[in-house]
Design an enzyme around this catalytic site. Structure first.
Site, short mmCIF file in Angstrom:
data_model
loop_
_atom_site.label_atom_id
_atom_site.label_comp_id
_atom_site.label_asym_id
_atom_site.label_seq_id
_atom_site.Cartn_x
_atom_site.Cartn_y
_atom_site.Cartn_z
N HIS A 52 17.53 44.41 55.57
CA HIS A 52 17.16 44.89 53.95
C HIS A 52 18.36 45.74 53.54
O HIS A 52 19.49 45.90 53.87
CB HIS A 52 16.11 46.08 54.31
CG HIS A 52 16.55 47.41 55.23
ND1 HIS A 52 16.73 47.39 56.33
CD2 HIS A 52 17.21 48.29 54.65
CE1 HIS A 52 17.21 48.54 56.88
NE2 HIS A 52 17.47 49.11 55.75
N HIS B 231 24.32 46.48 50.01
CA HIS B 231 24.79 45.67 51.10
C HIS B 231 23.59 45.63 52.21
O HIS B 231 22.68 46.30 51.88
CB HIS B 231 25.92 46.26 51.69
CG HIS B 231 25.53 47.54 52.69
ND1 HIS B 231 25.50 48.93 51.93
CD2 HIS B 231 24.96 47.94 53.99
CE1 HIS B 231 25.14 49.83 52.93
NE2 HIS B 231 25.02 49.11 54.07
#
Length: 140
Positions: A40, A122
């Protein structure tokens, strides 16, 4: 209760990422790969939230989510944080993602310290012991 908000990539993106990561071999290091279903992009981390505040936070986040539209993002590049966390970068129209992250953080039931680092989009794909993951020279 330790809570955070996140965006989960679509299955097609995870399929593509799996193909890219599949060819990675280890040279003595044994990183712990993040399971596909846990990959995620973290938007906000709330740390320890009292159980009684969870419903209110959920309601606040529903309002935040309704105010934001779809995100046009892709994955690009890779690196590590401190030689311990291997990540894949997020690319595309990052403005709306940063705004969403800011709004999620503002929904926190606790006051957000001023020293909270700016959102750095990220997707973490692996973790390792210190020094096992080495980024290319000049990048960390």
């Amino acid at each position: 209760m330790r809570l955070f908000t996140a965006v989960f990539p679509p299955e097609a993106v995870l399929d593509h990422l799996d193909l890219a990561v599949h060819g990675v071999t280890s040279t003595g290091a044994s990183p712990r790969w993040v399971p596909r279903e846990n990959r995620h992009i973290t938007l906000a981390f709330y740390a320890d939230v009292p159980e009684g505040a969870v419903d209110e936070l959920s309601e606040e986040l529903a309002v935040v989510a309704a105010k934001h539209g779809p995100l046009d993002l892709g994955l690009r590049g890779a690196g590590s944080f401190g030689g311990r966390v291997l990540w894949v970068g997020v690319d595309g129209d990052l403005g709306p993602l940063r705004e969403l992250a800011q709004d999620c953080l503002a929904a926190s039931p606790r006051e957000v310290p001023e020293d909270v680092k700016p959102h750095r989009p990220h997707l973490t794909i692996a973790r390792a012991r210190a020094g096992q993951v080495r980024p290319p020279r000049g990048r960390d």
